[in-house]
Design an enzyme around this catalytic site. Structure first.
Site, PDB file in Angstrom:
ATOM      1  N   HIS A   1      -5.152   6.039  -5.963  1.00  0.00           N
ATOM      2  CA  HIS A   1      -5.644   6.535  -4.679  1.00  0.00           C
ATOM      3  C   HIS A   1      -5.917   8.029  -4.862  1.00  0.00           C
ATOM      4  O   HIS A   1      -4.982   8.802  -5.070  1.00  0.00           O
ATOM      5  CB  HIS A   1      -4.616   6.330  -3.572  1.00  0.00           C
ATOM      6  CG  HIS A   1      -4.413   4.897  -3.190  1.00  0.00           C
ATOM      7  ND1 HIS A   1      -3.661   4.510  -2.103  1.00  0.00           N
ATOM      8  CD2 HIS A   1      -4.886   3.750  -3.746  1.00  0.00           C
ATOM      9  CE1 HIS A   1      -3.665   3.188  -2.008  1.00  0.00           C
ATOM     10  NE2 HIS A   1      -4.399   2.710  -3.009  1.00  0.00           N
TER      11      HIS A   1
ATOM     12  N   ASN B   1       0.838  -1.196   0.000  1.00  0.00           N
ATOM     13  CA  ASN B   1       0.000   0.000   0.000  1.00  0.00           C
ATOM     14  C   ASN B   1       0.876   1.249   0.000  1.00  0.00           C
ATOM     15  O   ASN B   1       1.598   1.509   0.967  1.00  0.00           O
ATOM     16  CB  ASN B   1      -0.901   0.023   1.242  1.00  0.00           C
ATOM     17  CG  ASN B   1      -1.628   1.356   1.389  1.00  0.00           C
ATOM     18  OD1 ASN B   1      -2.631   1.594   0.748  1.00  0.00           O
ATOM     19  ND2 ASN B   1      -1.102   2.246   2.227  1.00  0.00           N
ATOM     20  N   GLU B   2       0.861   1.970  -1.105  1.00  0.00           N
ATOM     21  CA  GLU B   2       1.437   3.314  -1.246  1.00  0.00           C
ATOM     22  C   GLU B   2       2.953   3.383  -1.111  1.00  0.00           C
ATOM     23  O   GLU B   2       3.512   4.464  -0.975  1.00  0.00           O
ATOM     24  CB  GLU B   2       0.769   4.302  -0.266  1.00  0.00           C
ATOM     25  CG  GLU B   2      -0.707   4.511  -0.571  1.00  0.00           C
ATOM     26  CD  GLU B   2      -1.361   5.586   0.284  1.00  0.00           C
ATOM     27  OE1 GLU B   2      -0.720   6.091   1.224  1.00  0.00           O
ATOM     28  OE2 GLU B   2      -2.538   5.913   0.011  1.00  0.00           O
ATOM     29  N   ASP B   3       3.638   2.243  -1.185  1.00  0.00           N
ATOM     30  CA  ASP B   3       5.104   2.302  -1.097  1.00  0.00           C
ATOM     31  C   ASP B   3       5.715   2.951  -2.332  1.00  0.00           C
ATOM     32  O   ASP B   3       6.773   3.598  -2.245  1.00  0.00           O
ATOM     33  CB  ASP B   3       5.676   0.898  -0.889  1.00  0.00           C
ATOM     34  CG  ASP B   3       5.341   0.358   0.503  1.00  0.00           C
ATOM     35  OD1 ASP B   3       4.576   1.023   1.237  1.00  0.00           O
ATOM     36  OD2 ASP B   3       5.818  -0.733   0.845  1.00  0.00           O
TER      37      ASP B   3
ATOM     38  N   SER C   1      -0.409  -0.807  -4.651  1.00  0.00           N
ATOM     39  CA  SER C   1      -1.627   0.000  -4.757  1.00  0.00           C
ATOM     40  C   SER C   1      -1.321   1.368  -4.167  1.00  0.00           C
ATOM     41  O   SER C   1      -1.025   1.472  -2.970  1.00  0.00           O
ATOM     42  CB  SER C   1      -2.779  -0.656  -3.989  1.00  0.00           C
ATOM     43  OG  SER C   1      -3.959   0.095  -4.109  1.00  0.00           O
TER      44      SER C   1
END
Length: 843
Positions: free
Chosen positions: A502, A430-432, A485
């Site tokens: 996102h 997530n968002e790395d 993501s």
């Protein structure tokens, strides 16, 4: 040979502060699984960290080490048996000693462990099991300090968290507290056996016409040398469909292949039945059954469709060849103290997703690989699962020992979860990749040499683009893998033409007006959100003093962990509604804004589904909370839905009508009203067959409740299957001719029943006088003490009629817009003759 026997070690535990050597310091543990906060609470050594400022008073727990002890009797074991000490989860740095000898050291919360203690338990009688839990917070900081060259870039929590394989939200997030748990957080037991079935799984192939399926079933055997047979059986609703007995091969695996004619397929809810087959395996030595294992599986095809089109490259899900618009939400752990979550509570959460017409949930990468009962509920109720691996918001280090642990973690969890038909995608993090972008870390997508990635300042790429896809390909080859993501073919993560997105430029970022959500989306919108307060009852659960019951009290702010939440709430308040100082009205107004924001996002993006799948789905942030707080959740910690929950459910109806004026930015025009407005009217459908319906559009004065122009009616509209039907693409309202502020009220009939409504309001609400609406809510009939029908009507348009959320009471709809001449019926269950309070905007 003996049958497998399990001896639970859930009772007779005690614990203490590891540094306390004095006598009599051991405290009883009610039962395990547990975490230390629960055990301290049970012994009156800690105040509930969810109440008031008690989280601060619990800080000392975060920096302690703990020892747990159990004295148990050696289980009976036939000669030749193996005795295994099995841990399904230890949180996190654990040294396990049996009779003073170290038998296991663990540093990964997400792994299970099996320790052969046959020799260690040779002596009959009692044995002492002790587990020392080192402090994860201090160990993480120590590990970070050992690698100063690594760039510890991150969002949320202490960056040192990335050095430890522990639920990352335990370090605190922008919706949850800092509670560094430790303990035996999943089951622990002794197993005695000669041989056992270590794993049972399937690989499924379905013919293109779905008329036949091949189910390859595998049973992996662990045990002493010997000749074993395995009988594998497939059943449907208790009836045997196929079975076969086979010899366990030299690789310790039994394999059979079942050909199923006319299989009953697994479908997401709303598209068909989520049919589950029973799969079982019995292991024998030719005479005696040694072990029996059963699971539920689904026969289905799940694909992610990525094809070039006029908007870039598609990203949407297809189940059994049917395109699915994935309306749903993101899921965080449902408690900061994970062992509070029972299978029954998991089931209620998934039931609330289904009742809210959510077809997908995204298990977010900063939490945990959830309990089996969560995925089983998703299987049984037909909710698709987007499964992140547990990496979130950071540039993770890649020390060799850490990479080894990560590969084991991924292997264990994919093996554990792969039989669940609900899981339709695995995602690396997530968002790395957003952290990489925002910190200028090196990412050359064209460089395909993994060894080079480890030498850059973004070595975590090695995890997401080598280790994890390799594990998924080996263990769950039919499940789609996505590196992150958001992510899309190595392009910037904000690229709206590819992959998932996102969208945080509403609330965060540029703080756009939520009325323009539809212009901000991408191919799949996997996060977007708007904060709202939970209901007053939830606020009161953590407020200790009556004097703190005002909107900006210290304790209320403390229970909102979002950076800058005061400014953001104030911004969206100031732009849209008349502010309030009393707590109950303030709560309600935040909920109105959240409901409106989520409605605008879902309504516009679902419309785009019919435009060459321009938008493949929308997963709001977030479904739930981990404690009683103020966040983006649409259902609070106590499972009380906020108004946004109902607004989203309406937009996700199988047939949903949409009416919307073009956005007029009143802040840019200094509140000058538009001279004309374009508006559009459409129908979104998830039905797999076209239907005919009647559409009505009315123009109703906000002030008088009268129609300001002639209504428009379309008597025989052919509604496209699984797409969008445009009724009016753009028409003009001349505000010189119709100067009164008015709503656009649309209704859709199918087979003489109203199946969908939508109301478009003049923006912003703060300019409207919404007092004295003439609303009438009355009980029309009571089917029983447990069920009432409410008839709702009005003389003037009503915005966001919200019924009180009371535990044990459920309403069929809420957060509703009511217009004159359109009486609506609300079904109330569990009220038992009492009255239900309600509130609407301007009341």
């Amino acid at each position: 040979m003996s049958r497998l026997f399990q001896h639970s070690l859930s009772k007779e535990w005690s614990f203490k502060d590891s540094t306390d050597e004095s006598e009599g310091v051991w405290m009883p543990v009610p039962s395990v699984p547990s975490v230390v906060h629960q055990d301290l609470l049970a012994n009156n050594k800690l105040e509930d960290p969810f109440i008031g400022f008690n989280e601060l008073n619990a800080k000392w727990v975060n920096e302690k080490t703990w020892t747990y002890r159990n004295v148990f009797q050696k289980p009976e074991a036939a000669p030749g048996s193996t005795i295994i000490l099995a841990f399904d989860g230890l949180d996190t740095f654990a040294k396990v000693k049996l009779d003073g000898n170290v038998v296991l050291e663990s540093n990964n919360m997400f792994l299970a462990h099996r320790v052969d203690v046959t020799k260690a338990l040779e002596a009959d009688g009692k044995h002492i099991l002790e587990i020392d839990f080192d402090c994860a917070m201090l160990r993480a900081r120590e590990l970070r300090g050992q690698d100063p060259k690594h760039k510890w870039a991150s969002f949320n929590g202490d960056p040192a968290r990335m050095s430890v394989r522990k639920a990352q939200y335990h370090w605190g997030w922008d919706w949850g507290p800092v509670l560094m748990t430790a303990g035996i957080w999943r089951d622990v037991r002794l197993e005695v056996y000669t041989a056992r079935i270590a794993d049972l799984w399937t690989e499924v192939q379905i013919a293109a016409d779905h008329q036949e399926a091949t189910v390859s079933a595998f049973a992996e055997v662990d045990g002493a040398a010997g000749s074993y047979k395995a009988k594998l059986k497939l059943s449907l609703q208790g009836r045997e469909v196929a079975s076969e007995e086979t010899t366990v091969d030299k690789g310790n695996t039994a394999k059979v292949m079942f050909n199923i004619k006319n299989p009953s397929l697994w479908w997401p809810h709303g598209y068909g039945d989520p049919t589950l087959y029973g799969l079982s395996a019995s292991l024998t030595d030719g005479q005696n059954e040694l072990h029996h294992v059963s699971k539920k599986i689904g026969i289905r095809m799940a694909e992610v469709i990525q094809q070039p089109d006029k908007y870039g490259k598609s990203f949407f899900f297809q189940i059994n060849g049917v395109d699915i618009f994935c309306g749903g939400s993101c899921w965080i752990p449902a408690d900061s103290l994970l062992t509070n979550i029972t299978p029954e509570r998991y089931r209620k959460w998934v039931e609330s997703m289904v009742a809210g017409r959510q077809v997908m949930t995204r298990v977010w990468g900063g939490g945990i690989y959830e309990d089996d009962s969560f995925y089983s509920a998703c299987d049984e109720l037909g909710v698709m699962v987007w499964q992140d691996f547990m990496f979130a918001c950071g540039n993770y280090p890649t020390w060799p020992e850490l990479l080894d642990s990560i590969r084991k973690e991924a292997t264990y969890n994919v093996r554990r979860l792969r039989h669940h038909p609900s899981i339709v995608i695995y995602v690396g993090n997530n968002e790395d990749y957003q952290v990489q972008e925002q910190n200028g870390l090196t990412y050359n997508y064209e460089d395909k040499n993994p060894e080079n990635w480890l030498k850059t300042d973004f070595p975590a790429r090695y995890i997401y683009e080598k280790i994890l896809p390799e594990v998924v390909k080996e263990l769950a080859p039919s499940t789609f893998y996505h590196p992150g993501s958001p992510w899309g073919d190595g392009k910037v993560t904000s690229d709206p033409t590819v992959g998932d997105l996102h969208q945080w430029n509403v609330w965060h970022g540029t703080q756009e007006k939520y009325q323009v959500y539809e212009t901000l989306g991408g191919r799949f919108n996997s996060e977007f959100g708007m904060e709202a307060f939970p209901h007053l009852q939830t606020i009161e659960s953590f407020i200790e003093n009556e004097a703190d019951k005002y909107p900006q009290s210290h304790v209320i702010d403390f229970h909102n962990k979002a950076d800058g939440h005061e400014r953001r709430i104030a911004t969206y308040f100031a732009e849209n509604v008349r502010t309030a100082t009393d707590l109950e009205t303030y709560i309600y107004l935040t909920q109105v804004i959240q409901a409106e924001a989520m409605m605008y996002g879902y309504r516009g993006w679902r419309r785009q589904w019919g435009d060459e799948r321009r938008c493949g789905g929308a997963l709001l942030w977030q479904m739930n909370d981990c404690w009683p707080g103020i966040s983006w959740a649409i259902v609070d910690y106590y499972l009380r839905p906020k108004p946004a929950y109902y607004a989203v459910a309406r937009v996700l109806r199988p047939l949903a009508i949409g009416i919307q004026r073009e956005h007029h930015d009143w802040s840019v025009t200094h509140a000058e009203p538009p001279k004309t407005s374009k508006y559009s009217l459409w129908i979104a459908s998830s039905l797999l067959k076209g239907v005919s319906g009647k559409v009505e559009l009315r123009f109703i004065s906000v002030q008088t409740g009268l129609e300001v122009r002639e209504r428009r009616v379309w008597d025989d509209v052919r509604i496209h299957a699984n797409g969008t039907t445009d009724i009016i693409i753009a028409d003009i309202i001349d505000h010189m001719v119709y100067p009164e502020a008015h709503v656009l009220a649309a209704r859709l009939w199918v087979d003489n029943d109203i199946v969908a409504r939508d109301v478009d309001w003049p923006q912003p609400f703060k300019y409207l006088d919404l007092s004295e609406r003439g609303l009438d809510v009355k009980v029309s009939e009571s089917g029983s003490d447990d069920l009432q029908k409410l008839r709702v009507s009005t003389r003037k348009p009503v915005k966001c009629l919200v019924f009180e959320e009371r535990d044990g009471v459920r309403v069929s709809d809420s957060a509703m817009d009511i217009v004159p001449g359109d009486e609506q019926i609300i079904i109330v269950k569990g009220l038992r003759g009492d009255t239900l309070k309600y509130k609407y905007l301007g009341q």
